[in-house]
Design a protein around this motif. Sequence first.
Motif, PDB file in Angstrom:
ATOM      1  N   ILE A 264       0.857  -1.510  -0.089  1.00  0.00           N
ATOM      2  CA  ILE A 264       0.092  -0.058  -0.033  1.00  0.00           C
ATOM      3  C   ILE A 264       1.035   1.591   0.195  1.00  0.00           C
ATOM      4  CG2 ILE A 264      -1.575   1.198   1.639  1.00  0.00           C
ATOM      5  CD1 ILE A 264      -2.833  -1.650   2.100  1.00  0.00           C
ATOM      6  N   GLY A 268       1.624   4.481  -2.762  1.00  0.00           N
ATOM      7  CA  GLY A 268       1.765   5.642  -2.407  1.00  0.00           C
ATOM      8  C   GLY A 268       2.725   6.398  -2.997  1.00  0.00           C
ATOM      9  N   LEU A 325      -8.364   6.240   3.301  1.00  0.00           N
ATOM     10  CA  LEU A 325      -7.602   6.163   2.500  1.00  0.00           C
ATOM     11  C   LEU A 325      -7.855   5.844   1.103  1.00  0.00           C
ATOM     12  CD1 LEU A 325      -4.987   3.828   4.344  1.00  0.00           C
ATOM     13  CD2 LEU A 325      -4.242   5.756   3.019  1.00  0.00           C
ATOM     14  N   GLN A 329      -7.663   7.597  -2.462  1.00  0.00           N
ATOM     15  CA  GLN A 329      -7.009   7.245  -3.784  1.00  0.00           C
ATOM     16  C   GLN A 329      -8.337   7.208  -4.590  1.00  0.00           C
ATOM     17  OE1 GLN A 329      -6.935   3.105  -1.297  1.00  0.00           O
ATOM     18  NE2 GLN A 329      -4.685   4.162  -0.693  1.00  0.00           N
ATOM     19  N   ILE A 359      -2.355  11.884  -3.750  1.00  0.00           N
ATOM     20  CA  ILE A 359      -1.786  11.019  -3.469  1.00  0.00           C
ATOM     21  C   ILE A 359      -0.472  11.162  -1.672  1.00  0.00           C
ATOM     22  CG2 ILE A 359      -1.474  10.397  -5.471  1.00  0.00           C
ATOM     23  CD1 ILE A 359       1.349  12.152  -5.746  1.00  0.00           C
ATOM     24  N   GLN A 362      -1.874   9.746   1.256  1.00  0.00           N
ATOM     25  CA  GLN A 362      -2.702   8.326   1.788  1.00  0.00           C
ATOM     26  C   GLN A 362      -0.644   7.989   2.501  1.00  0.00           C
ATOM     27  OE1 GLN A 362      -2.324   5.971  -1.408  1.00  0.00           O
ATOM     28  NE2 GLN A 362      -3.383   7.779  -2.211  1.00  0.00           N
ATOM     29  N   VAL A 421      -2.184   3.420  -8.134  1.00  0.00           N
ATOM     30  CA  VAL A 421      -3.248   3.565  -7.207  1.00  0.00           C
ATOM     31  C   VAL A 421      -4.016   2.935  -6.634  1.00  0.00           C
ATOM     32  CG1 VAL A 421      -4.694   5.564  -6.571  1.00  0.00           C
ATOM     33  CG2 VAL A 421      -2.220   5.971  -7.514  1.00  0.00           C
ATOM     34  N   SER A 422      -5.148   1.811  -7.869  1.00  0.00           N
ATOM     35  CA  SER A 422      -5.933   1.178  -7.967  1.00  0.00           C
ATOM     36  C   SER A 422      -5.611   0.201  -7.159  1.00  0.00           C
ATOM     37  CB  SER A 422      -6.236   1.071  -9.364  1.00  0.00           C
ATOM     38  OG  SER A 422      -6.576   1.617 -10.652  1.00  0.00           O
ATOM     39  N   ALA A 424      -3.266   0.160  -4.680  1.00  0.00           N
ATOM     40  CA  ALA A 424      -3.557   0.284  -3.173  1.00  0.00           C
ATOM     41  C   ALA A 424      -5.304   0.378  -2.841  1.00  0.00           C
ATOM     42  CB  ALA A 424      -2.909   1.384  -2.542  1.00  0.00           C
ATOM     43  N   PHE A 425      -5.831   0.927  -3.494  1.00  0.00           N
ATOM     44  CA  PHE A 425      -7.327   1.027  -3.571  1.00  0.00           C
ATOM     45  C   PHE A 425      -8.019  -0.853  -3.260  1.00  0.00           C
ATOM     46  CE2 PHE A 425     -11.748   0.639  -4.430  1.00  0.00           C
ATOM     47  CZ  PHE A 425     -12.773   1.483  -3.015  1.00  0.00           C
ATOM     48  N   THR A 428      -6.060  -1.639  -0.129  1.00  0.00           N
ATOM     49  CA  THR A 428      -6.707  -0.941   1.952  1.00  0.00           C
ATOM     50  C   THR A 428      -7.942  -1.732   1.834  1.00  0.00           C
ATOM     51  OG1 THR A 428      -5.423   1.125   0.705  1.00  0.00           O
ATOM     52  CG2 THR A 428      -7.733   1.168   2.331  1.00  0.00           C
TER      53      THR A 428
END
Length: 476
Positions: A264, A268, A325, A329, A359, A362, A421-422, A424-425, A428
């Motif tokens: 994650i 970021g 978060l 994101q 960003i 995060q 970033v996707s 990370a989404f 998360t």
Amino acid sequence: MAEKKLSTDVAIAASPDIDAGDIEPQGFDHAATKKLLRKLDWHIIPFMSLIYLLCFLDRTNIGNARLDHLEQDLKLHGLQYNDCLAILFPFYIAIEIPSNIMMKRTRPSIWLTFIMFFWSLAMIFQGFVHDYSGLMATRAFLGVFEGGLFPGVNYYISQWYRKSECGFRMALFFSAATLAGAFGGILARGIAEMNGVGGKAAWSWIFILEGLLSILVSIFLTSKEKTEVERRLAEDHGPLSNEFDMKYVWQAVTDWKIYIFMLILMAGFCPIYSFALFLPTIIKNMGYTANDAQLMSVPPYVCACFFTIAASWYADKVRKRGIFLMGFQLVGIAGFSMLVATSKPSVQYAGTVLAAIGIYPQIPLGMAWNSANIGGSLKRGTGIAMQVMGGNCGGIIASYVYLTRDGPRFITGHSILIGFVSMAFFLTFFMSTWCRMENARRDKVALEVGTQELTEEQRLLERELADNAPWFRYTT
């Protein structure tokens, strides 16, 4: 409570070891606690933020130097500029866990002063290089000495504040990175006027003067207040072991949850480093002059700074991390999508502002989330360092996200960052869901077992379980 002591080395004066029997069961009242936190904030956060501002400025000002003919003067070609960005990160990553162990074994005042002095020297020498190999060498040394700061300070903050208080303080500290972006653009614009002074190009003076600024920057609490800090942390973290033992390092290394948080944070840091290293170039390619691009890189960072602090303050207040978060994101994805979708400068510039807002928050949110979900002092220090190691792997990728051949739109680079970033989404979302389900499972088990007196042997065993202790609950 079977606690022997909690480690609270401080940057200015080390706290004495305090036995559990010396910690008063009755803490400060609300007014006294607020006064104590205010005192901690004024003594810890501003100085740490200043150090990180200079650290981030020293690490990323090469993006500003590029607009002042760095590549032409050093005869860089192909991917050599990107190589000079990337070489910093392997050294930066390698030092992070050893550095946090040193923070545990020595006083932070000694360790942080040591690394700051030597990264400043590396920065100054960067202004005197004449070719590609010289720039590569100085960037490598910069990575060696800067690597310990970010995980070290985040660990240090976790040694002074409760879990529900760390996020806002980490955001104040990390917001220095956004200020460094804004300050760097303004400073670079002014230093550009020194082109030719002393026979040196403007990019040389950016490195030399900012390095000198860092090197120049290279009786705290009463006994009663120190005791209260110890009591609050003992109450917040429970009776987990905080002794120095390498088995707690191994606990962190084998904990799968920390690796999710590493990914994650990597997702970021990758757009953040890409943004910091290439934003002046991206804005210049929208059609603005180099000097205007330096100045126009300031507003996105100012907006990012505001949202970074505000979001972490509110996340601390409601004691949630994952939902915040995921919200940011989505904002970041929207910003980079605007950069991909159009060539209109005004829409692209709005996209850079949204990307920055999405960003930057995060990082402190992710750091505070990971820190709150690790039990035990040494495991937490190692886990924080591991998370930052993962984050800085994103820095290596970031060095190659925006390639000269993809300019002026850099659609490929923006699309790569949307992908990160996707990722990370979804990670998360997974961690937030898992933490809620695990908390519910532990609540159910506790209800079934009921209250029971533990033997001394069971208490000692529980001290070593870290966040696997039955009473531990995860922040979602």
